[in-house]
Design an enzyme around this catalytic site. Structure first.
Site, PDB file in Angstrom:
ATOM      1  N   HIS A  50      49.163   7.154 -24.781  1.00  0.00           N
ATOM      2  CA  HIS A  50      48.483   6.630 -25.530  1.00  0.00           C
ATOM      3  C   HIS A  50      48.869   5.662 -26.799  1.00  0.00           C
ATOM      4  O   HIS A  50      48.841   4.765 -27.211  1.00  0.00           O
ATOM      5  CB  HIS A  50      47.504   7.871 -26.313  1.00  0.00           C
ATOM      6  CG  HIS A  50      46.866   8.427 -25.155  1.00  0.00           C
ATOM      7  ND1 HIS A  50      47.210   9.377 -24.430  1.00  0.00           N
ATOM      8  CD2 HIS A  50      45.439   8.597 -24.933  1.00  0.00           C
ATOM      9  CE1 HIS A  50      46.401   9.706 -23.724  1.00  0.00           C
ATOM     10  NE2 HIS A  50      45.144   9.408 -23.925  1.00  0.00           N
ATOM     11  N   SER A  90      45.391   5.255 -19.818  1.00  0.00           N
ATOM     12  CA  SER A  90      45.375   5.279 -21.234  1.00  0.00           C
ATOM     13  C   SER A  90      46.284   4.187 -21.933  1.00  0.00           C
ATOM     14  O   SER A  90      45.910   3.476 -22.952  1.00  0.00           O
ATOM     15  CB  SER A  90      45.371   6.337 -21.905  1.00  0.00           C
ATOM     16  OG  SER A  90      44.414   7.321 -21.630  1.00  0.00           O
TER      17      SER A  90
END
Length: 361
Positions: free
Chosen positions: A300, A235
């Site tokens: 993220h 991610s």
């Protein structure tokens, strides 16, 4: 040929002589390149054209001075846009759609179409995806060791674990392991739909830099802000690419001619939000096998920060030398400072804070 118009060997010819040369030999040139040369002549206020700019154009080498001349031009390209041309093959139309998906100016799109040869292909994103699938399916799924409901997922040699942070490769290799098939699927979809077109336009060097910078920033962000959690998933790199692309679309909204751009942005944001929300919920949901913690979601955020800083600069300056961009150096310096800070944090902070870390796998 231009040398006969420059008897004093100054490296310049007058725009008047340059125009006469184009009228005489314009039929021998590619129509798109002829348009760019005419725009170059119209944009020059000094009444002269640099010979090197002509050489750069004909050799498909775009220089900074040539780029600035085009940007300062006041001539509008009056020919049909690339997508309006008829009689296109499937590959030609695909390349045109990629140009419209990623580049905000028609002049850049035409330049990209003229110079793109599909050699090399977008090997970086494809290789990363194939390796992720191979490792996940070949090494993991037969034992289900990466399902975060099972304590054995921590025993994998590739994921980042706070107790094993001295093993430097884990700050990168964690991207090949994912917390479930749905985690892998969402990342792979975003990676291919966004990463492959971006690599086709900007090249493997630039895209791999953004991707790897997001990956490293993701694991280091976890080691600083969520010190007791492991990390899995790509991610960080995926969010760096997607956030840079979305930010570039917003910054050049009027110039982006891709179809359904608002819908596509909404779909990308929904997918990212769903995956990020799942990661947040999973992180704070009690583990079924304490004291084995769930993976962190901070990777993220680290990827997004890289995307909206370094990534935007890289994608905005198509075919430009980044070393000439002041903002590039500013953001690169900030990134390097963060990396150095995180390294020293990993060396000293864990022992000074006396944290209770999960047991080593």
């Amino acid at each position: 040929l231009l040398s006969q118009f420059d008897p004093d060997n100054t490296g310049y010819i007058s725009t008047e002589k340059f125009r006469s040369l184009l009228q005489r030999h314009g039929s021998e040139l590619d129509p798109h390149k002829l348009e760019v040369l005419l725009a170059l002549a119209d944009s020059n206020s000094e009444g002269r054209i640099c010979y090197q700019d002509f050489v750069n154009l004909m050799s498909n080498k775009r220089s900074n001075s040539f780029r600035q001349a085009i940007l300062q031009g006041n001539r509008r390209l009056c020919s049909k846009a690339l997508l309006e041309e008829t009689g296109l093959s499937l590959s030609q139309r695909l390349i045109r759609h990629v140009a419209y998906e990623t580049l905000p100016r028609e002049i850049d799109r035409k330049w990209y179409y003229d110079s793109y040869t599909c050699c090399p292909p977008p090997w970086f994103m494809i290789t990363i995806t194939i390796v992720a699938f191979f490792l996940y399916n070949g090494v993991v799924l037969d034992r289900f060791v990466l399902q975060v409901t099972h304590p054995l997922y921590l025993k994998n040699a590739l994921l980042y674990h706070p107790q094993l942070r001295a093993q430097a490769w884990r700050y990168l290799t964690y991207i090949f392991m994912h917390a479930g098939i749905e985690h892998l699927g969402l990342n792979v979809i975003l990676q291919l739909l966004v990463g492959v077109p971006l690599e086709m336009v900007h090249g493997a060097a630039r895209i791999s830099f953004v991707y790897v910078a997001g990956v490293v920033a993701g694991s280091l962000a976890v080691s600083v802000a969520d010190m007791t959690a492991p990390v899995v998933g790509s991610s960080g790199g995926v969010y760096a690419l997607v956030s840079a692309h979305l930010a570039n679309i917003v910054m050049n909204w009027s110039g982006m001619k891709c179809q359904f751009k608002l819908l596509r942005m909404a779909v990308a944001l929904i997918c990212m939000s769903f995956e990020f929300g799942r990661a947040v919920w999973l992180r704070f949901h009690p583990s079924a096998y304490p004291p084995c913690p769930h993976p962190s979601f901070m990777a993220h955020l680290g990827g997004v920060m890289v995307g909206v800083t370094l990534g935007v600069i890289i994608l905005r300056n198509y075919e430009q030398r980044l070393q000439d961009q002041t903002l590039w150096w500013i953001f690169l310096s900030i990134y390097v400072i963060f990396v150095l800070f995180a390294i020293f944090w990993n060396i000293f902070a864990y022992s000074l804070l006396d944290l209770k870390l999960p047991p080593p796998p």
